[in-house]
Motif scaffolding. Structure first.
Motif, short mmCIF file in Angstrom:
data_model
loop_
_atom_site.label_atom_id
_atom_site.label_comp_id
_atom_site.label_asym_id
_atom_site.label_seq_id
_atom_site.Cartn_x
_atom_site.Cartn_y
_atom_site.Cartn_z
N PHE A 143 -2.72 -15.66 5.46
CA PHE A 143 -2.34 -16.82 4.93
C PHE A 143 -1.07 -16.72 3.67
O PHE A 143 -0.80 -17.74 3.03
CB PHE A 143 -3.54 -17.59 3.89
N ARG A 144 -0.58 -15.80 3.70
CA ARG A 144 0.53 -15.40 2.44
C ARG A 144 1.88 -15.42 3.50
O ARG A 144 2.00 -15.06 4.48
CB ARG A 144 0.36 -14.39 1.77
N LYS A 145 2.79 -15.96 2.32
CA LYS A 145 4.24 -15.92 3.37
C LYS A 145 4.90 -14.61 2.90
O LYS A 145 4.33 -13.95 2.02
CB LYS A 145 4.92 -16.97 2.81
N ALA A 146 6.05 -14.42 3.78
CA ALA A 146 6.73 -13.19 3.60
C ALA A 146 6.95 -12.45 2.42
O ALA A 146 6.56 -11.25 2.12
CB ALA A 146 7.87 -13.04 4.46
N SER A 147 7.35 -13.17 1.66
CA SER A 147 7.69 -12.69 0.31
C SER A 147 6.57 -12.42 -0.60
O SER A 147 6.67 -11.17 -1.50
CB SER A 147 8.75 -13.66 -0.63
N GLN A 148 5.32 -12.91 -0.49
CA GLN A 148 4.23 -12.61 -1.14
C GLN A 148 3.77 -11.24 -0.52
O GLN A 148 3.06 -10.38 -1.17
CB GLN A 148 3.31 -13.71 -0.95
N ARG A 149 3.99 -11.04 0.74
CA ARG A 149 3.53 -9.85 1.31
C ARG A 149 4.32 -8.62 0.94
O ARG A 149 3.88 -7.47 0.58
CB ARG A 149 3.62 -10.00 2.73
N TYR A 150 5.60 -8.91 0.80
CA TYR A 150 6.49 -7.82 0.17
C TYR A 150 6.01 -7.50 -1.31
O TYR A 150 5.84 -6.50 -1.67
CB TYR A 150 7.70 -8.33 0.12
N ARG A 151 5.59 -8.54 -1.96
CA ARG A 151 5.23 -8.15 -3.29
C ARG A 151 4.05 -7.22 -3.48
O ARG A 151 3.92 -6.46 -4.31
CB ARG A 151 5.02 -9.39 -4.25
N PHE A 152 2.91 -7.55 -2.44
CA PHE A 152 1.68 -6.54 -2.31
C PHE A 152 2.24 -5.39 -2.14
O PHE A 152 1.61 -4.28 -2.83
CB PHE A 152 1.09 -7.22 -0.99
N ILE A 153 3.13 -4.96 -1.51
CA ILE A 153 3.78 -3.43 -1.20
C ILE A 153 4.31 -2.89 -2.25
O ILE A 153 3.82 -1.87 -2.76
CB ILE A 153 4.79 -3.38 -0.10
N ILE A 154 5.13 -3.96 -2.99
CA ILE A 154 5.82 -3.40 -4.27
C ILE A 154 4.72 -2.85 -5.30
O ILE A 154 4.72 -1.81 -6.00
CB ILE A 154 6.45 -4.29 -4.79
N GLU A 155 3.78 -4.06 -5.45
CA GLU A 155 2.85 -3.68 -6.70
C GLU A 155 1.62 -2.49 -6.03
O GLU A 155 1.37 -1.68 -6.85
CB GLU A 155 1.95 -4.89 -6.66
N LYS A 156 1.04 -2.51 -4.85
CA LYS A 156 0.06 -1.59 -4.50
C LYS A 156 0.38 -0.25 -3.83
O LYS A 156 -0.13 0.62 -4.19
CB LYS A 156 -0.82 -2.38 -3.51
N HIS A 157 1.62 -0.26 -3.21
CA HIS A 157 2.09 0.89 -2.59
C HIS A 157 3.64 1.14 -2.78
O HIS A 157 4.29 1.39 -1.68
CB HIS A 157 1.90 0.94 -1.17
#
Lengths: 188, 188
Positions: A143-157
């Motif tokens: 349910f998240r859009k691409a930019s939010q997914r990218y943020r997930f990587i930046i923050e968590k990994h």
DNA sequence: CGCCGAGTTGAACTGAATCAAGAAACGTGG
DNA sequence: CCACGTTTCTTGATTCAGTTCAACTCGGCG
């Protein structure tokens, strides 16, 4: 860092049980792009990543190669759909860098379970960690859009961005490589 | 069907351990839309669904209510991010129908672990089942378009379509209710 | 020097979200 | 048992994010 030291950061394992695990495991090196496990096989080995990074992926119905997970230093890896349940896996596992991995066979682990109930419990704790990461990934992507997914990587990994090719990260995030490239360009 | 019978379909538990589990659990009824567990709380109870269906969900950053999982007859449910690790959960759990649920507290289960190593192992097996379903859901949703997601529900969880409202299923699949409604209309 | 894989950029297309309005189903109380 | 309000589902029009396909850049390496 030895894997026993890592285990002891979250689980108080006895010296006897630690001894048992050490005696059953062995350290080996793999060059990058080694295939550790192949779809269709029953996975017989549990690995612990001492150094390097491995990728866990599958081929979907449309023939696309989709990365499900990365494991880098201080992570356990196996084909979780196969190893414990002794059935063919749908995943591949490959190294992305030169790796040093501890390995332990199912048979050895099984006999350790019987002799040390705490090892049984340890394996449950590790599974819970895996499960929790999966849940976190799910909610980060669903349910998240691409930019939010990218943020997930930046923050968590964040380390992944440096070590793993863009195409693999894109499929891990469930977006195309082109989209990921554009997002990254926007915010730099 | 008693939950021991269910366990015995996949795990050979001894009579003594079964006895222990039965003595520690109790059966209770809940009317529909009961909140079993709330975000922020440490979940103290493991449930087994004897009858009915429950929904596992969270509220995302944008305030959307997102269903992560359904559990119907013969499933174990708890806040898996909280129960074993004794930390606050980010999930809610609610009943969607009138339910009969067996419940067991963490303290009781913990003491059963210590007395019966096989219960420890049983819990690992159950966690593996949960993990595997999560993995299957992941790969069914990641990178797939709405109509393929719908097919996943039809094939793997057809009963849900009859028992659960469209909005909940849509959020479970990571699409909007309107899209799901249109997909369903196309093929029927 | 030229090849090769990895990443970037562009243009056109499309699937799904969003917003908005109705229709149908449900259940609650008079 | 009907009437009303609420919730759930459907349908339509519009908009936009992201895919697709294709061409191009860049850096390393034989």
């Amino acid at each position: 860092m030895n894997f026993i030291d890592h285990i002891r950061t979250f689980f108080p394992i006895s010296d006897a049980a630690a001894e048992e695990l050490v005696s059953k495991s062995r350290l080996a090196s793999f060059s990058r792009h080694s295939l550790l496990h192949r779809e269709g096989d029953v996975c017989n080995v549990l690995w612990f990543v001492e150094k390097g990074i491995v990728r866990w992926y599958y081929i979907d119905e449309d023939g696309r190669d989709i990365t499900d997970w990365f494991a880098s230093e201080n992570s356990f890896v196996t084909a979780f759909d196969s190893f414990f349940q002794r059935k063919p896996s749908r995943y591949f596992i490959e190294t992305l860098e030169d790796c040093d991995l501890y390995s332990m066979t199912y048979g050895d682990l099984e006999s350790s379970f019987n002799r040390f109930p705490e090892i049984d419990r340890l394996s449950r704790v590790i599974l819970l960690q895996i499960l929790e990461e999966q849940l976190a990934k799910n909610s980060a992507l669903q349910f998240r859009k691409a930019s939010q997914r990218y943020r997930f990587i930046i923050e968590k990994h964040p380390d992944l961005l440096r070590r793993v090719s863009l195409g693999h990260i894109a499929s891990y995030l469930g977006i195309t490589q082109e989209t990921l490239s554009r997002i990254r360009a926007r915010r730099s």
